[in-house]
Scaffold this motif. Sequence first.
Motif, PDB file in Angstrom:
ATOM      1  N   GLY A  69       0.792  -1.219   0.000  1.00 45.69           N
ATOM      2  CA  GLY A  69       0.000   0.000   0.000  1.00 45.69           C
ATOM      3  C   GLY A  69       0.824   1.269   0.000  1.00 45.69           C
ATOM      4  N   ASP A  70       2.154   1.155   0.155  1.00 46.71           N
ATOM      5  CA  ASP A  70       3.009   2.339   0.156  1.00 46.71           C
ATOM      6  C   ASP A  70       3.270   2.808  -1.276  1.00 46.71           C
ATOM      7  N   ALA A  71       3.542   4.078  -1.417  1.00 44.68           N
ATOM      8  CA  ALA A  71       3.854   4.650  -2.720  1.00 44.68           C
ATOM      9  C   ALA A  71       5.329   4.415  -3.034  1.00 44.68           C
ATOM     10  N   ILE A  72       5.606   3.627  -4.059  1.00 44.60           N
ATOM     11  CA  ILE A  72       6.971   3.342  -4.493  1.00 44.60           C
ATOM     12  C   ILE A  72       7.043   3.615  -5.989  1.00 44.60           C
ATOM     13  N   ASP A  73       7.994   4.457  -6.400  1.00 47.67           N
ATOM     14  CA  ASP A  73       8.145   4.777  -7.814  1.00 47.67           C
ATOM     15  C   ASP A  73       9.165   3.881  -8.499  1.00 47.67           C
ATOM     16  N   MET A  74      10.185   3.439  -7.760  1.00 43.79           N
ATOM     17  CA  MET A  74      11.269   2.667  -8.359  1.00 43.79           C
ATOM     18  C   MET A  74      11.970   1.852  -7.281  1.00 43.79           C
ATOM     19  N   VAL A  75      12.531   0.713  -7.684  1.00 46.58           N
ATOM     20  CA  VAL A  75      13.339  -0.113  -6.794  1.00 46.58           C
ATOM     21  C   VAL A  75      14.795   0.011  -7.226  1.00 46.58           C
ATOM     22  N   PHE A  97      13.674  -0.873 -12.297  1.00 45.67           N
ATOM     23  CA  PHE A  97      14.792  -1.250 -11.437  1.00 45.67           C
ATOM     24  C   PHE A  97      16.008  -0.401 -11.777  1.00 45.67           C
ATOM     25  N   LEU A  98      16.637   0.158 -10.748  1.00 44.80           N
ATOM     26  CA  LEU A  98      17.818   1.001 -10.901  1.00 44.80           C
ATOM     27  C   LEU A  98      19.011   0.316 -10.254  1.00 44.80           C
ATOM     28  N   ALA A  99      20.068   0.121 -11.025  1.00 45.22           N
ATOM     29  CA  ALA A  99      21.271  -0.550 -10.517  1.00 45.22           C
ATOM     30  C   ALA A  99      22.258   0.471  -9.957  1.00 45.22           C
ATOM     31  N   ILE A 100      22.629   0.293  -8.691  1.00 43.99           N
ATOM     32  CA  ILE A 100      23.689   1.089  -8.076  1.00 43.99           C
ATOM     33  C   ILE A 100      24.968   0.281  -8.216  1.00 43.99           C
ATOM     34  N   ARG A 101      25.898   0.774  -9.054  1.00 48.32           N
ATOM     35  CA  ARG A 101      27.043  -0.019  -9.462  1.00 48.32           C
ATOM     36  C   ARG A 101      28.305   0.302  -8.681  1.00 48.32           C
ATOM     37  N   LYS A 102      29.230  -0.667  -8.681  1.00 40.02           N
ATOM     38  CA  LYS A 102      30.587  -0.378  -8.242  1.00 40.02           C
ATOM     39  C   LYS A 102      31.208   0.563  -9.274  1.00 40.02           C
ATOM     40  N   ALA A 103      32.125   1.407  -8.825  1.00 36.52           N
ATOM     41  CA  ALA A 103      32.712   2.412  -9.704  1.00 36.52           C
ATOM     42  C   ALA A 103      33.413   1.779 -10.898  1.00 36.52           C
ATOM     43  N   GLY A 104      33.310   2.450 -12.047  1.00 38.61           N
ATOM     44  CA  GLY A 104      34.049   2.022 -13.227  1.00 38.61           C
ATOM     45  C   GLY A 104      33.285   1.149 -14.193  1.00 38.61           C
ATOM     46  N   HIS A 105      31.982   0.934 -13.975  1.00 35.33           N
ATOM     47  CA  HIS A 105      31.215   0.043 -14.841  1.00 35.33           C
ATOM     48  C   HIS A 105      30.175   0.760 -15.699  1.00 35.33           C
ATOM     49  N   LEU A 106      29.866   2.003 -15.389  1.00 38.73           N
ATOM     50  CA  LEU A 106      28.841   2.727 -16.150  1.00 38.73           C
ATOM     51  C   LEU A 106      29.504   3.687 -17.131  1.00 38.73           C
ATOM     52  N   LEU A 167      12.687   2.426  -3.197  1.00 36.65           N
ATOM     53  CA  LEU A 167      12.877   1.318  -2.264  1.00 36.65           C
ATOM     54  C   LEU A 167      14.264   0.745  -2.526  1.00 36.65           C
ATOM     55  N   LEU A 168      15.161   0.859  -1.540  1.00 29.97           N
ATOM     56  CA  LEU A 168      16.536   0.387  -1.675  1.00 29.97           C
ATOM     57  C   LEU A 168      16.643  -1.050  -1.195  1.00 29.97           C
ATOM     58  N   VAL A 169      17.249  -1.915  -2.005  1.00 28.76           N
ATOM     59  CA  VAL A 169      17.337  -3.339  -1.678  1.00 28.76           C
ATOM     60  C   VAL A 169      18.787  -3.811  -1.771  1.00 28.76           C
ATOM     61  N   ASP A 170      19.204  -4.560  -0.775  1.00 30.73           N
ATOM     62  CA  ASP A 170      20.491  -5.255  -0.825  1.00 30.73           C
ATOM     63  C   ASP A 170      20.307  -6.630  -0.205  1.00 30.73           C
ATOM     64  N   GLN A 171      21.300  -7.488  -0.393  1.00 29.55           N
ATOM     65  CA  GLN A 171      21.185  -8.843   0.143  1.00 29.55           C
ATOM     66  C   GLN A 171      21.333  -8.859   1.665  1.00 29.55           C
ATOM     67  N   TRP A 172      22.243  -8.024   2.185  1.00 30.61           N
ATOM     68  CA  TRP A 172      22.585  -8.099   3.611  1.00 30.61           C
ATOM     69  C   TRP A 172      23.024  -6.725   4.096  1.00 30.61           C
ATOM     70  N   VAL A 173      22.660  -6.360   5.300  1.00 29.88           N
ATOM     71  CA  VAL A 173      23.192  -5.154   5.937  1.00 29.88           C
ATOM     72  C   VAL A 173      23.942  -5.609   7.175  1.00 29.88           C
ATOM     73  N   GLU A 174      25.267  -5.527   7.125  1.00 29.83           N
ATOM     74  CA  GLU A 174      26.097  -5.974   8.248  1.00 29.83           C
ATOM     75  C   GLU A 174      26.583  -4.773   9.057  1.00 29.83           C
ATOM     76  N   THR A 175      27.562  -4.030   8.538  1.00 27.96           N
ATOM     77  CA  THR A 175      28.012  -2.830   9.238  1.00 27.96           C
ATOM     78  C   THR A 175      27.167  -1.612   8.867  1.00 27.96           C
ATOM     79  N   GLY A 176      26.440  -1.696   7.764  1.00 29.39           N
ATOM     80  CA  GLY A 176      25.587  -0.600   7.328  1.00 29.39           C
ATOM     81  C   GLY A 176      26.278   0.415   6.437  1.00 29.39           C
ATOM     82  N   GLY A 177      27.588   0.286   6.231  1.00 27.66           N
ATOM     83  CA  GLY A 177      28.335   1.263   5.449  1.00 27.66           C
ATOM     84  C   GLY A 177      27.885   1.341   3.998  1.00 27.66           C
ATOM     85  N   THR A 178      27.663   0.183   3.385  1.00 27.84           N
ATOM     86  CA  THR A 178      27.258   0.161   1.978  1.00 27.84           C
ATOM     87  C   THR A 178      25.865   0.747   1.798  1.00 27.84           C
TER      88      THR A 178
END
Length: 239
Positions: A69-75, A97-106, A167-178
């Motif tokens: 029910g939340d308003a989400i425009d993009m993941v 879907f928007l990919a947040i990449r490691k540097a040097g790939h886009l 909506l930001l998605v990752d596999q795991w949040v450990e230290t939270g830095g990423t």
Amino acid sequence: FHAQCLQRLQSPRMDLCHVPATREKGWYLALMAPNVKGPNYAWLDPSRLYCHPQGLQDCVADLLQPFRGDAIDMVAGIDAMGFILGAAAAATLRKGFLAIRKAGHLCVQTAAQPYTDYSGREKVMELRTDAISPGEPAGRSRFWGGLPVRARDAHPQPLPPAGLRILLVDQWVETGGTMRAAIELVERLGGVVAALLRVPTGVAAICMESSEGGKWIQERYKCSHCVPPRLQPRFDQHQ
């Protein structure tokens, strides 16, 4: 829990058909494979559960449940394992879907954000600058809550904050830095990851550990993860 994972890993082959009679939240976590290669690797490999059709479906459904029910425009998904869950969530929601990449790939214009990952390594992530535009998404200035704005002039309601709701998605949040770096990058480009007092989009991951960085994110953003409360201490201690 670790013993369950190891027992499944030692099976001759992965049973892609077995589904428990009662599918409680997080049942698929036991499908993950434990680290057998040493300290240079993460303690668990969640990608094994992605091979299980029902496990993957239930994992994505549990991640999205708090945002119904939340308003989400993009993941947006974080390179690289966040691409799997992020794309699956986007397909389920019928959003882009928007990919947040490691540097040097886009090969396009990008914005960069340095960060320190869970292993303590200094890295840089990049995001294309043409995907998130400050301002209202198409149609938001004319429609809000399913009705034309003019039809609600007698009882005006405030429009949501400007910028795409991500909506930001990752596999795991450990230290939270990423994840924190991804939040800062998206918000710097004008997107809305949605702090709790704003619109209810947010952050999703299979596990959000109770680290200082993990707590920082959970205190400020609407979050979703798949680990039941009774198992959270074991995940925090990597047991």
